[in-house]
Design a protein around this motif. Structure first.
Motif, PDB file in Angstrom:
ATOM      1  N   GLU A  26       9.128 -32.461  11.878  1.00 56.18           N
ATOM      2  CA  GLU A  26       8.414 -31.787  12.965  1.00 56.18           C
ATOM      3  C   GLU A  26       7.583 -30.624  12.430  1.00 56.18           C
ATOM      4  OE1 GLU A  26      11.955 -32.574  16.300  1.00 56.18           O
ATOM      5  OE2 GLU A  26      11.708 -30.608  15.364  1.00 56.18           O
ATOM      6  N   VAL A  27       8.180 -29.863  11.542  1.00 57.52           N
ATOM      7  CA  VAL A  27       7.486 -28.701  11.003  1.00 57.52           C
ATOM      8  C   VAL A  27       6.336 -29.124  10.097  1.00 57.52           C
ATOM      9  CG1 VAL A  27       7.738 -26.601   9.620  1.00 57.52           C
ATOM     10  CG2 VAL A  27       9.559 -27.300  11.187  1.00 57.52           C
ATOM     11  N   ALA A  28       6.539 -30.176   9.313  1.00 51.74           N
ATOM     12  CA  ALA A  28       5.468 -30.686   8.457  1.00 51.74           C
ATOM     13  C   ALA A  28       4.269 -31.109   9.295  1.00 51.74           C
ATOM     14  CB  ALA A  28       5.977 -31.866   7.627  1.00 51.74           C
ATOM     15  N   HIS A  29       4.539 -31.780  10.407  1.00 50.78           N
ATOM     16  CA  HIS A  29       3.460 -32.200  11.314  1.00 50.78           C
ATOM     17  C   HIS A  29       2.769 -30.975  11.911  1.00 50.78           C
ATOM     18  CE1 HIS A  29       1.290 -34.649  14.215  1.00 50.78           C
ATOM     19  NE2 HIS A  29       1.714 -33.837  15.178  1.00 50.78           N
ATOM     20  N   LEU A  30       3.536 -29.960  12.241  1.00 47.32           N
ATOM     21  CA  LEU A  30       2.980 -28.742  12.825  1.00 47.32           C
ATOM     22  C   LEU A  30       2.064 -28.015  11.843  1.00 47.32           C
ATOM     23  CD1 LEU A  30       3.105 -26.852  15.327  1.00 47.32           C
ATOM     24  CD2 LEU A  30       4.967 -25.658  14.190  1.00 47.32           C
ATOM     25  N   LEU A  31       2.519 -27.876  10.610  1.00 49.36           N
ATOM     26  CA  LEU A  31       1.704 -27.207   9.604  1.00 49.36           C
ATOM     27  C   LEU A  31       0.408 -27.965   9.345  1.00 49.36           C
ATOM     28  CD1 LEU A  31       4.355 -26.097   6.933  1.00 49.36           C
ATOM     29  CD2 LEU A  31       3.411 -24.772   8.814  1.00 49.36           C
ATOM     30  N   GLU A  32       0.506 -29.290   9.369  1.00 54.74           N
ATOM     31  CA  GLU A  32      -0.673 -30.117   9.112  1.00 54.74           C
ATOM     32  C   GLU A  32      -1.678 -30.024  10.256  1.00 54.74           C
ATOM     33  OE1 GLU A  32      -3.267 -32.689   7.194  1.00 54.74           O
ATOM     34  OE2 GLU A  32      -1.490 -31.639   6.448  1.00 54.74           O
ATOM     35  N   THR A  33      -1.205 -30.172  11.477  1.00 56.15           N
ATOM     36  CA  THR A  33      -2.117 -30.167  12.625  1.00 56.15           C
ATOM     37  C   THR A  33      -2.697 -28.790  12.905  1.00 56.15           C
ATOM     38  OG1 THR A  33      -0.226 -29.899  14.128  1.00 56.15           O
ATOM     39  CG2 THR A  33      -1.003 -32.144  13.714  1.00 56.15           C
ATOM     40  N   GLN A  34      -1.919 -27.744  12.644  1.00 52.51           N
ATOM     41  CA  GLN A  34      -2.392 -26.381  12.893  1.00 52.51           C
ATOM     42  C   GLN A  34      -3.128 -25.798  11.682  1.00 52.51           C
ATOM     43  OE1 GLN A  34      -2.125 -24.673  15.841  1.00 52.51           O
ATOM     44  NE2 GLN A  34      -1.251 -26.537  16.718  1.00 52.51           N
TER      45      GLN A  34
ATOM     46  N   ILE B  79      -1.976 -24.539   8.852  1.00 52.50           N
ATOM     47  CA  ILE B  79      -1.376 -23.297   8.393  1.00 52.50           C
ATOM     48  C   ILE B  79      -0.440 -23.593   7.228  1.00 52.50           C
ATOM     49  CG2 ILE B  79      -1.587 -22.020  10.552  1.00 52.50           C
ATOM     50  CD1 ILE B  79       1.205 -22.869  11.294  1.00 52.50           C
ATOM     51  N   LYS B  80      -0.132 -22.562   6.437  1.00 52.58           N
ATOM     52  CA  LYS B  80       0.660 -22.756   5.225  1.00 52.58           C
ATOM     53  C   LYS B  80       2.123 -22.387   5.393  1.00 52.58           C
ATOM     54  CE  LYS B  80      -3.223 -21.986   2.073  1.00 52.58           C
ATOM     55  NZ  LYS B  80      -3.752 -21.146   0.959  1.00 52.58           N
ATOM     56  N   ARG B  81       2.413 -21.516   6.370  1.00 48.03           N
ATOM     57  CA  ARG B  81       3.793 -21.094   6.573  1.00 48.03           C
ATOM     58  C   ARG B  81       3.990 -20.715   8.014  1.00 48.03           C
ATOM     59  NH1 ARG B  81       5.474 -17.376   2.583  1.00 48.03           N
ATOM     60  NH2 ARG B  81       4.077 -18.531   1.213  1.00 48.03           N
TER      61      ARG B  81
ATOM     62  N   VAL C  16      14.114 -14.816  11.824  1.00 41.54           N
ATOM     63  CA  VAL C  16      15.266 -14.873  10.914  1.00 41.54           C
ATOM     64  C   VAL C  16      14.924 -15.539   9.584  1.00 41.54           C
ATOM     65  CG1 VAL C  16      16.969 -14.832  12.761  1.00 41.54           C
ATOM     66  CG2 VAL C  16      16.046 -17.033  11.995  1.00 41.54           C
ATOM     67  N   GLY C  17      13.694 -16.007   9.451  1.00 37.56           N
ATOM     68  CA  GLY C  17      13.303 -16.658   8.208  1.00 37.56           C
ATOM     69  C   GLY C  17      11.851 -17.076   8.263  1.00 37.56           C
ATOM     70  N   ILE C  18      11.404 -17.663   7.183  1.00 39.81           N
ATOM     71  CA  ILE C  18      10.039 -18.186   7.128  1.00 39.81           C
ATOM     72  C   ILE C  18      10.044 -19.446   6.270  1.00 39.81           C
ATOM     73  CG2 ILE C  18       9.265 -16.901   5.095  1.00 39.81           C
ATOM     74  CD1 ILE C  18       6.663 -16.362   6.856  1.00 39.81           C
ATOM     75  N   VAL C  19       9.245 -20.425   6.670  1.00 42.12           N
ATOM     76  CA  VAL C  19       9.179 -21.706   5.956  1.00 42.12           C
ATOM     77  C   VAL C  19       7.736 -21.984   5.577  1.00 42.12           C
ATOM     78  CG1 VAL C  19       9.432 -24.202   6.180  1.00 42.12           C
ATOM     79  CG2 VAL C  19      11.222 -22.697   7.038  1.00 42.12           C
ATOM     80  N   SER C  20       7.536 -22.349   4.327  1.00 45.22           N
ATOM     81  CA  SER C  20       6.204 -22.674   3.831  1.00 45.22           C
ATOM     82  C   SER C  20       6.109 -24.163   3.519  1.00 45.22           C
ATOM     83  CB  SER C  20       5.896 -21.866   2.565  1.00 45.22           C
ATOM     84  OG  SER C  20       6.743 -22.290   1.500  1.00 45.22           O
ATOM     85  N   ARG C  21       4.902 -24.606   3.250  1.00 46.51           N
ATOM     86  CA  ARG C  21       4.704 -26.005   2.841  1.00 46.51           C
ATOM     87  C   ARG C  21       5.507 -26.296   1.578  1.00 46.51           C
ATOM     88  NH1 ARG C  21      -1.699 -27.601   3.706  1.00 46.51           N
ATOM     89  NH2 ARG C  21      -1.771 -27.165   5.956  1.00 46.51           N
TER      90      ARG C  21
ATOM     91  N   ASP D  71       8.311 -24.982   0.694  1.00 44.95           N
ATOM     92  CA  ASP D  71       9.723 -25.144   1.047  1.00 44.95           C
ATOM     93  C   ASP D  71      10.005 -26.561   1.536  1.00 44.95           C
ATOM     94  OD1 ASP D  71      10.445 -22.486   0.476  1.00 44.95           O
ATOM     95  OD2 ASP D  71       9.757 -21.819   2.440  1.00 44.95           O
ATOM     96  N   LEU D  72       9.093 -27.104   2.335  1.00 45.84           N
ATOM     97  CA  LEU D  72       9.276 -28.465   2.845  1.00 45.84           C
ATOM     98  C   LEU D  72       9.255 -29.483   1.705  1.00 45.84           C
ATOM     99  CD1 LEU D  72       7.038 -28.395   6.054  1.00 45.84           C
ATOM    100  CD2 LEU D  72       9.529 -28.289   5.934  1.00 45.84           C
ATOM    101  N   ILE D  73       8.344 -29.282   0.760  1.00 44.16           N
ATOM    102  CA  ILE D  73       8.264 -30.195  -0.379  1.00 44.16           C
ATOM    103  C   ILE D  73       9.527 -30.103  -1.229  1.00 44.16           C
ATOM    104  CG2 ILE D  73       7.023 -30.681  -2.530  1.00 44.16           C
ATOM    105  CD1 ILE D  73       4.467 -29.783  -1.106  1.00 44.16           C
ATOM    106  N   ARG D  74      10.038 -28.876  -1.374  1.00 43.85           N
ATOM    107  CA  ARG D  74      11.275 -28.698  -2.138  1.00 43.85           C
ATOM    108  C   ARG D  74      12.449 -29.384  -1.446  1.00 43.85           C
ATOM    109  NH1 ARG D  74       9.662 -22.394  -2.630  1.00 43.85           N
ATOM    110  NH2 ARG D  74       8.177 -22.592  -4.361  1.00 43.85           N
ATOM    111  N   GLY D  75      12.472 -29.280  -0.118  1.00 46.69           N
ATOM    112  CA  GLY D  75      13.526 -29.956   0.632  1.00 46.69           C
ATOM    113  C   GLY D  75      13.446 -31.460   0.457  1.00 46.69           C
TER     114      GLY D  75
END
Length: 237
Positions: free
Chosen positions: A110-118, A120-122, A132-137, A139-143
């Motif tokens: 869901e977040v990957a789709h959000l970053l792509e469509t919007q 944005i990088k994080r 409470v945190g921040i997620v970047s592209r 981070d998703l690739i690392r996951g």
């Protein structure tokens, strides 16, 4: 799919609405990040300042008046808003107020789709109305690279405990890198990404991870902090 609470960076680097713009730019450079949340004294997320916001500031500043026909067809007040963006002195003047956010339980897909469509990088991770945190592209690739289905309760609980203990140790350590460290734990294997100042920090990260009960393996994916020329960014002053 991994949830954001398993891969987010919990130590959020932020600024206040009153933070001077040169300080914001310096923070992005020194911490090697592309954007920073703007959080007020009540802990409320007010906006976000990205590299793009600062770059648009320089573009606007180089052509402060614009074409008369563009101003004619622009909505009323647009030129005033542009003036604030180009000439304002604080984070509140240049930030993007409508911040896209996710929750701790948002899935990586869901977040990957959000970053792509919007585009944005994080994105900030929220718990109710608090960041409470921040997620970047990255981070998703690392996951994804970890190759782990974090939805498995019998395994993810142990992994999450390891991650929480290690992050707590790093948060309390005076020697910990100040540029932000990303930690993912899968099947007892700890994977650490980030920037370091010295080999001593690399060794300390290794020892900190090895001392957490339950750790079966360790992968250190850290790099030395790259040099940069601060004078090249004099435009933010």
């Amino acid at each position: 799919m991994m949830k954001m609470k398993h891969i987010m960076t919990p130590s959020v680097i932020s600024v206040t609405p009153e933070t001077p713009i040169p300080e914001v730019a310096r923070l992005l450079l020194e911490r090697h990040i592309s954007a920073v949340p703007v959080i007020d004294t009540n802990g409320e997320l007010r906006g976000i300042v990205s590299e793009g916001d600062l770059l648009r500031r320089t573009e606007d500043g180089s052509h402060p008046h614009g074409s008369w026909w563009l101003r004619h067809f622009s909505k009323r007040g647009a030129s005033a808003a542009d003036y604030v963006k180009a000439r304002g002195r604080f984070a509140a003047d240049v930030m993007t107020p409508g911040v896209v956010t996710v929750t701790e339980d948002s899935l990586s897909s869901e977040v990957a789709h959000l970053l792509e469509t919007q585009r944005i990088k994080r994105v900030p991770v929220m718990r109710e109305d608090k960041v409470v945190g921040i997620v970047s592209r990255a981070d998703l690739i690392r996951g994804l690279a970890a190759g782990k289905d974090m939805a498995s309760p019998s395994v993810s609980v142990a992994d999450e405990t390891i991650r929480e203990q290690l992050l707590k140790e790093l948060e309390q350590a005076d020697w910990a890198p100040s540029y932000g460290i990303s930690v993912i734990v899968a099947d007892g294997t700890v994977r650490i990404w980030g920037l370091v100042d010295s080999q001593d920090q690399v060794d300390a990260l290794r020892v900190a991870a090895e001392n957490v009960p339950g750790v079966k393996g360790l992968e250190l994916n850290v790099e030395s902090m790259p040099p940069y020329a601060w004078g090249a960014y004099g435009w933010v002053a």
